[in-house]
Design a protein around this motif. Sequence first.
Motif, short mmCIF file in Angstrom:
data_model
loop_
_atom_site.label_atom_id
_atom_site.label_comp_id
_atom_site.label_asym_id
_atom_site.label_seq_id
_atom_site.Cartn_x
_atom_site.Cartn_y
_atom_site.Cartn_z
N THR A 147 -14.01 33.46 -6.48
CA THR A 147 -15.07 33.38 -5.47
C THR A 147 -15.52 34.77 -5.03
OG1 THR A 147 -13.52 33.26 -3.60
CG2 THR A 147 -14.17 31.17 -4.63
N GLN A 148 -14.73 35.79 -5.34
CA GLN A 148 -15.13 37.17 -5.08
C GLN A 148 -15.92 37.70 -6.27
OE1 GLN A 148 -14.28 38.43 -2.00
NE2 GLN A 148 -13.49 36.33 -1.74
N TRP A 149 -16.83 38.62 -5.99
CA TRP A 149 -17.54 39.26 -7.10
C TRP A 149 -16.53 40.00 -7.97
CZ3 TRP A 149 -22.14 37.96 -8.52
CH2 TRP A 149 -23.10 37.55 -7.59
N ARG A 150 -16.55 39.70 -9.26
CA ARG A 150 -15.63 40.35 -10.19
C ARG A 150 -16.38 40.75 -11.46
NH1 ARG A 150 -10.55 40.22 -8.39
NH2 ARG A 150 -9.90 38.53 -6.98
N ASP A 151 -15.84 41.79 -12.09
CA ASP A 151 -16.38 42.25 -13.36
C ASP A 151 -15.47 41.76 -14.48
OD1 ASP A 151 -18.63 43.84 -12.42
OD2 ASP A 151 -17.13 45.21 -11.61
N TYR A 152 -16.04 40.97 -15.37
CA TYR A 152 -15.32 40.41 -16.51
C TYR A 152 -15.82 41.11 -17.78
CZ TYR A 152 -14.38 36.69 -13.14
OH TYR A 152 -14.01 35.99 -12.02
N ARG A 153 -14.88 41.44 -18.65
CA ARG A 153 -15.26 42.05 -19.94
C ARG A 153 -14.40 41.46 -21.05
NH1 ARG A 153 -16.18 48.40 -21.04
NH2 ARG A 153 -18.21 47.76 -20.22
N TRP A 154 -15.10 41.01 -22.10
CA TRP A 154 -14.42 40.55 -23.32
C TRP A 154 -14.69 41.58 -24.41
CZ3 TRP A 154 -16.82 37.51 -19.80
CH2 TRP A 154 -16.14 36.38 -19.32
N VAL A 155 -13.62 42.10 -25.02
CA VAL A 155 -13.75 43.04 -26.12
C VAL A 155 -13.13 42.40 -27.35
CG1 VAL A 155 -13.24 45.35 -26.98
CG2 VAL A 155 -13.64 44.99 -24.53
N ALA A 156 -13.97 42.03 -28.31
CA ALA A 156 -13.51 41.28 -29.47
C ALA A 156 -13.53 42.15 -30.72
CB ALA A 156 -14.38 40.04 -29.68
N ASP A 157 -12.42 42.14 -31.45
CA ASP A 157 -12.32 42.82 -32.74
C ASP A 157 -12.64 41.80 -33.82
OD1 ASP A 157 -11.33 43.81 -35.23
OD2 ASP A 157 -10.04 45.21 -34.16
N TRP A 158 -13.79 41.97 -34.47
CA TRP A 158 -14.24 40.95 -35.41
C TRP A 158 -13.44 41.00 -36.72
CZ3 TRP A 158 -17.02 37.96 -32.54
CH2 TRP A 158 -17.58 36.81 -33.12
N SER A 160 -9.92 41.72 -36.90
CA SER A 160 -8.63 41.05 -36.66
C SER A 160 -8.80 39.67 -36.04
CB SER A 160 -7.75 41.91 -35.75
OG SER A 160 -8.34 42.03 -34.46
N GLU A 161 -10.03 39.36 -35.57
CA GLU A 161 -10.34 38.09 -34.92
C GLU A 161 -9.47 37.87 -33.68
OE1 GLU A 161 -10.61 34.78 -37.59
OE2 GLU A 161 -12.24 35.71 -38.74
N THR A 162 -9.43 38.91 -32.85
CA THR A 162 -8.74 38.84 -31.57
C THR A 162 -9.68 39.31 -30.47
OG1 THR A 162 -7.82 41.07 -31.82
CG2 THR A 162 -6.45 39.21 -32.57
N VAL A 163 -9.45 38.86 -29.24
CA VAL A 163 -10.29 39.25 -28.12
C VAL A 163 -9.43 39.57 -26.91
CG1 VAL A 163 -10.64 36.81 -27.49
CG2 VAL A 163 -12.23 38.56 -26.64
N ASP A 164 -9.72 40.70 -26.26
CA ASP A 164 -9.07 41.09 -25.02
C ASP A 164 -9.98 40.74 -23.85
OD1 ASP A 164 -6.91 42.24 -26.38
OD2 ASP A 164 -7.90 44.20 -26.50
N LEU A 165 -9.42 40.16 -22.80
CA LEU A 165 -10.15 39.83 -21.59
C LEU A 165 -9.69 40.75 -20.46
CD1 LEU A 165 -11.93 38.17 -19.65
CD2 LEU A 165 -10.06 36.48 -19.54
N PHE A 166 -10.64 41.47 -19.89
CA PHE A 166 -10.36 42.36 -18.76
C PHE A 166 -11.04 41.79 -17.51
CE2 PHE A 166 -10.19 44.91 -22.56
CZ PHE A 166 -9.13 45.80 -22.36
N VAL A 167 -10.34 41.88 -16.37
CA VAL A 167 -10.90 41.48 -15.09
C VAL A 167 -10.79 42.67 -14.15
CG1 VAL A 167 -10.81 39.89 -13.14
CG2 VAL A 167 -10.25 39.08 -15.44
N ASP A 168 -11.93 43.14 -13.67
CA ASP A 168 -11.97 44.34 -12.82
C ASP A 168 -11.23 45.51 -13.45
OD1 ASP A 168 -13.48 42.97 -10.92
OD2 ASP A 168 -11.71 42.31 -9.81
N GLY A 169 -11.42 45.65 -14.77
CA GLY A 169 -10.85 46.79 -15.47
C GLY A 169 -9.42 46.64 -15.92
N GLN A 170 -8.75 45.54 -15.57
CA GLN A 170 -7.36 45.32 -15.93
C GLN A 170 -7.25 44.26 -17.03
OE1 GLN A 170 -4.79 47.20 -14.48
NE2 GLN A 170 -6.56 48.28 -13.60
#
Length: 229
Positions: A147-158, A160-170
């Motif tokens: 419910t708080q404003w957050r920054d989400y980032r998905w970094v996917a390695d095409w 290795s077919e894996t994806v990292d999910l970051f929330v507020d930089g973590q």
Amino acid sequence: MPARRLSIIAAITASSAGAQVVSLDTGLLPTQQPGWSFVASNNDSGVSESQVFSTDGTTLTSNSMALPFASGRPASTFAQFDLSAVDFDEVTSVTIDLRARVLESEIAQFNAGFFVSMYGEGRGFSAGLSTTTITPNNQQNFAIDTTQWRDYRWVADWTSETVDLFVDGQLLDTRNFRSSTGSNLNIGDGTGTANARAEIERFSLRIVPGPASASLLGIGALAALRRRR
């Protein structure tokens, strides 16, 4: 070449280092922007874009709370960008950036109601968000106050077919890709079994081609498509 294919290519803009960027302007409805469409499927067929999406000129709201709800009710209403012009065999990585908050949600299967997904030629990743959880790839729930404003980032390695999910930089989670159909970028209520009201301040996708690719999209892709005809 079909006009729709041309509009899709024009909507994917070039950035530095040969990368290509897809952006959603949160001051406009999705269908007012090149390449974007509105999808209403299954039990939500017939729902209009204006029943779900609205904007105050700065923030885009996705609100499916007024739609019928029941656990296990297959239904989806979301914005979609067609990525069929991309040759994903030439992609090395993709990054999605989202700044959003989920103000209401109905808890059901996967504890979601608002979602983001990206697939290229049948493989990719997704995440569903409720007000209290985030669920990558319809698997493990992580407790988080969305419910708080957050920054989400998905970094996917095409590769290795894996994806990292970051929330507020973590870093929150790392997943293997999942299978789906088609090539598209999606945002809204696509979870199928829950509704939600979410506000979006920023949403973009960055596609990075391999070093051997002279150009993935834009003018280079247009020329490649012409050669294939």
